[in-house]
Design a protein around this motif. Structure first.
Motif, short mmCIF file in Angstrom:
data_model
loop_
_atom_site.label_atom_id
_atom_site.label_comp_id
_atom_site.label_asym_id
_atom_site.label_seq_id
_atom_site.Cartn_x
_atom_site.Cartn_y
_atom_site.Cartn_z
N LEU A 36 -44.09 -7.82 0.98
CA LEU A 36 -42.67 -7.60 1.28
C LEU A 36 -42.13 -8.69 2.20
O LEU A 36 -41.02 -9.19 2.00
CB LEU A 36 -42.46 -6.23 1.92
CG LEU A 36 -42.65 -5.02 1.00
CD1 LEU A 36 -42.54 -3.73 1.81
CD2 LEU A 36 -41.64 -5.04 -0.12
N VAL A 37 -42.90 -9.06 3.20
CA VAL A 37 -42.46 -10.11 4.11
C VAL A 37 -42.34 -11.44 3.37
O VAL A 37 -41.35 -12.16 3.53
CB VAL A 37 -43.44 -10.24 5.31
CG1 VAL A 37 -43.13 -11.48 6.14
CG2 VAL A 37 -43.39 -9.00 6.17
N ALA A 38 -43.32 -11.77 2.54
CA ALA A 38 -43.28 -13.02 1.78
C ALA A 38 -42.07 -13.03 0.84
O ALA A 38 -41.40 -14.06 0.70
CB ALA A 38 -44.57 -13.19 0.99
N ALA A 39 -41.77 -11.92 0.22
CA ALA A 39 -40.63 -11.84 -0.69
C ALA A 39 -39.32 -12.04 0.07
O ALA A 39 -38.36 -12.59 -0.48
CB ALA A 39 -40.62 -10.50 -1.41
N SER A 40 -39.28 -11.63 1.34
CA SER A 40 -38.05 -11.76 2.10
C SER A 40 -37.71 -13.21 2.43
O SER A 40 -36.58 -13.53 2.76
CB SER A 40 -38.13 -10.93 3.39
OG SER A 40 -39.06 -11.51 4.29
N PHE A 41 -38.68 -14.12 2.35
CA PHE A 41 -38.43 -15.53 2.61
C PHE A 41 -37.90 -16.27 1.39
O PHE A 41 -37.49 -17.42 1.50
CB PHE A 41 -39.69 -16.21 3.13
CG PHE A 41 -40.01 -15.86 4.56
CD1 PHE A 41 -39.25 -16.38 5.60
CD2 PHE A 41 -41.04 -15.00 4.86
CE1 PHE A 41 -39.53 -16.05 6.91
CE2 PHE A 41 -41.33 -14.67 6.17
CZ PHE A 41 -40.57 -15.20 7.19
N ASP A 42 -37.91 -15.63 0.23
CA ASP A 42 -37.39 -16.25 -0.98
C ASP A 42 -35.87 -16.32 -0.90
O ASP A 42 -35.20 -15.30 -0.72
CB ASP A 42 -37.82 -15.45 -2.21
CG ASP A 42 -37.45 -16.10 -3.52
OD1 ASP A 42 -36.79 -17.16 -3.51
OD2 ASP A 42 -37.81 -15.54 -4.57
N GLN A 43 -35.31 -17.50 -1.04
CA GLN A 43 -33.87 -17.70 -0.91
C GLN A 43 -33.09 -17.10 -2.07
O GLN A 43 -31.89 -16.85 -1.95
CB GLN A 43 -33.56 -19.21 -0.82
CG GLN A 43 -34.13 -19.87 0.40
CD GLN A 43 -33.45 -19.43 1.67
OE1 GLN A 43 -32.27 -19.12 1.68
NE2 GLN A 43 -34.20 -19.39 2.76
N ALA A 46 -32.34 -8.98 0.43
CA ALA A 46 -33.12 -7.91 1.06
C ALA A 46 -32.90 -6.59 0.31
O ALA A 46 -33.82 -5.79 0.17
CB ALA A 46 -32.73 -7.77 2.52
N LEU A 47 -31.70 -6.38 -0.19
CA LEU A 47 -31.42 -5.16 -0.93
C LEU A 47 -32.28 -5.06 -2.18
O LEU A 47 -32.83 -4.00 -2.49
CB LEU A 47 -29.93 -5.11 -1.30
CG LEU A 47 -29.48 -3.88 -2.07
CD1 LEU A 47 -29.72 -2.61 -1.26
CD2 LEU A 47 -28.03 -4.00 -2.45
N ASN A 48 -32.43 -6.16 -2.90
CA ASN A 48 -33.26 -6.14 -4.11
C ASN A 48 -34.73 -5.91 -3.79
O ASN A 48 -35.42 -5.19 -4.51
CB ASN A 48 -33.09 -7.44 -4.89
CG ASN A 48 -31.75 -7.54 -5.56
OD1 ASN A 48 -31.11 -6.53 -5.83
ND2 ASN A 48 -31.31 -8.75 -5.81
N ILE A 49 -35.20 -6.49 -2.71
CA ILE A 49 -36.60 -6.28 -2.29
C ILE A 49 -36.81 -4.82 -1.95
O ILE A 49 -37.80 -4.20 -2.35
CB ILE A 49 -36.95 -7.18 -1.09
CG1 ILE A 49 -36.88 -8.65 -1.50
CG2 ILE A 49 -38.32 -6.85 -0.54
CD1 ILE A 49 -36.91 -9.61 -0.32
N ALA A 50 -35.88 -4.25 -1.19
CA ALA A 50 -35.99 -2.84 -0.79
C ALA A 50 -35.96 -1.93 -2.01
O ALA A 50 -36.74 -0.98 -2.10
CB ALA A 50 -34.87 -2.48 0.18
N VAL A 78 -33.05 -0.53 2.82
CA VAL A 78 -33.01 -1.93 3.27
C VAL A 78 -33.24 -2.06 4.78
O VAL A 78 -33.82 -3.05 5.23
CB VAL A 78 -31.68 -2.60 2.82
CG1 VAL A 78 -30.51 -2.05 3.56
CG2 VAL A 78 -31.77 -4.11 2.96
N SER A 79 -32.84 -1.09 5.57
CA SER A 79 -33.03 -1.18 7.02
C SER A 79 -34.51 -1.16 7.41
O SER A 79 -34.88 -1.65 8.47
CB SER A 79 -32.29 -0.05 7.72
OG SER A 79 -32.88 1.19 7.42
N GLN A 80 -35.35 -0.63 6.53
CA GLN A 80 -36.79 -0.58 6.85
C GLN A 80 -37.44 -1.95 6.77
O GLN A 80 -38.54 -2.15 7.29
CB GLN A 80 -37.50 0.39 5.90
CG GLN A 80 -37.12 1.83 6.17
CD GLN A 80 -37.77 2.78 5.21
OE1 GLN A 80 -37.53 2.71 4.01
NE2 GLN A 80 -38.60 3.65 5.74
#
Length: 54
Positions: free
Chosen positions: A27-34, A38-42, A49-51
């Protein structure tokens, strides 16, 4: 086009999820993808998304 609402059905008594270190790292690695928000990752992880920011 119509959008289909996604519904999660909780069938067990336990509501707290257990995340492995590898799962958290993904999840953290995915959050660095430009290209991904964050909504799509969540949504893909089934969390709010707040988590992602805790």
């Amino acid at each position: 086009m119509t959008e289909v609402a996604r519904v999660e059905v909780i069938t067990s008594v336990e509501r707290r999820r257990r995340w492995s270190r590898l799962g958290k790292a993904r999840l953290v690695a995915a959050s660095f993808d430009q290209c991904v928000t964050a909504l799509n990752i969540a949504r893909d992880a089934g969390i709010h998304v707040s988590q992602l920011f805790r």
